[in-house]
Design an enzyme around this catalytic site. Structure first.
Site, mmCIF file in Angstrom:
data_model
loop_
_atom_site.group_PDB
_atom_site.id
_atom_site.type_symbol
_atom_site.label_atom_id
_atom_site.label_comp_id
_atom_site.label_asym_id
_atom_site.label_seq_id
_atom_site.Cartn_x
_atom_site.Cartn_y
_atom_site.Cartn_z
ATOM 1 N N SER A 142 0.667 -1.053 -0.046
ATOM 2 C CA SER A 142 0.052 -0.659 0.572
ATOM 3 C C SER A 142 0.524 1.767 0.142
ATOM 4 C CB SER A 142 -0.924 -0.067 0.870
ATOM 5 O OG SER A 142 -1.321 0.955 1.423
ATOM 6 N N TYR A 155 -2.012 -0.645 10.595
ATOM 7 C CA TYR A 155 -1.925 -1.544 8.548
ATOM 8 C C TYR A 155 -1.198 -0.606 8.551
ATOM 9 C CZ TYR A 155 -3.656 -1.080 4.193
ATOM 10 O OH TYR A 155 -3.861 -1.469 2.742
#
Length: 270
Positions: A142, A155
């Site tokens: 990501s 995350y």
């Protein structure tokens, strides 16, 4: 009935919807047979049905990759099935709330999926790829790996792990004929964001990419031999500059004495 030519079998995690489902379409078009892995058995069946006319063999495996037993089952497939030539570690969950507002059990489950499952599945398939001298491992990271201030820190940290591990795998496995790629999506219009607590509809359309665009760009990056693909980044030179700056630190990261600013007069003045 399958066609005669094949590139082998691609095992895709998180394949029932979103990015994983689009990868399944594209890899089938490229000549891969498929093993589709996800928690949603019904969604997997529906996806397999949509691929029925693609002329590829499609197998589905319902597995919750936050559970050790299910990870072990999928790892066994990767170790034992010699037709597998591509592993796509796509399954992942996210979070947007700050640490103080997060449930620790949910964060641990996120680490189990984003980090532990990915590591175990990669470890399961790499020896077979190395023995045969070919294979491809794609890890979906990501852009938060590069911007930890965005969204949830755990995350972001889990996705930074994915990026770092992929870079290390390139160092370890490239000479053995194994291709690796880290894909760093930005915001993508899937249910991922609603599950993470921030529906895509709440975000500016200017920062949201469709999963089709994302996957097509990622596969173009793979075809171009990229180790790290950031589909939204206009100038690849920006990533190269960041990597060059990181590598320039290497000679000074470990020395026999602390830097001058931590010792003597300079440190006392500070």
């Amino acid at each position: 009935m399958t066609t005669q030519t094949t590139k082998g079998t691609a095992l895709i995690t998180g394949a029932s919807s979103g990015i994983g489902a689009i990868y399944a379409d594209r890899l089938a078009e490229q000549g891969y047979d498929l093993i589709l892995v996800a928690r949603d058995a019904a969604g997997l069946k529906a996806k397999a049905n949509t691929l029925a006319g693609a002329g590829r063999a499609v197998r589905t495996v319902a597995a919750d990759l936050t559970k050790a037993a299910d990870i072990a089952d999928v790892a066994a497939i990767l170790r034992d099935d010699e037709t597998i030539t591509l592993l796509l570690n796509n399954a992942g969950i996210g979070a947007t709330a700050p640490l103080l507002d997060s449930d620790i059990d949910a964060l641990e489950a996120m680490i189990d999926l984003n980090v532990t499952a990915l590591t175990r599945l990669t470890h399961a398939v790499a020896p077979s790829f190395a023995r045969r001298g070919h294979g491809t491992i794609i890890n979906v990271s990501s852009v938060t790996a590069l911007a930890p201030e965005l969204f949830n820190g755990v995350y972001a940290a889990s996705k930074a792990y994915v990026l770092t591990m992929t870079q290390a795998l390139q160092h370890e496995l490239a000479a053995k004929g194994i291709r690796v790629q880290a894909v760093l999506p930005g915001v993508t219009s899937t249910t991922f964001w609603a599950t993470a607590g921030l529906p895509v509809s709440n975000l500016p359309t200017s920062i949201v990419m469709t999963p089709d665009q994302l996957v097509d760009a990622a596969l173009a990056g793979l075809a171009q031999g990229e180790l790290v693909t950031i589909p939204s980044l206009p100038d690849a030179g920006d990533w190269a500059a960041l990597e060059n700056a990181r590598k320039a630190l290497a000679p000074n990261l470990s020395k026999s004495a602390p830097a001058a600013r931590y010792t003597g007069t300079i440190a006392q003045q500070a």
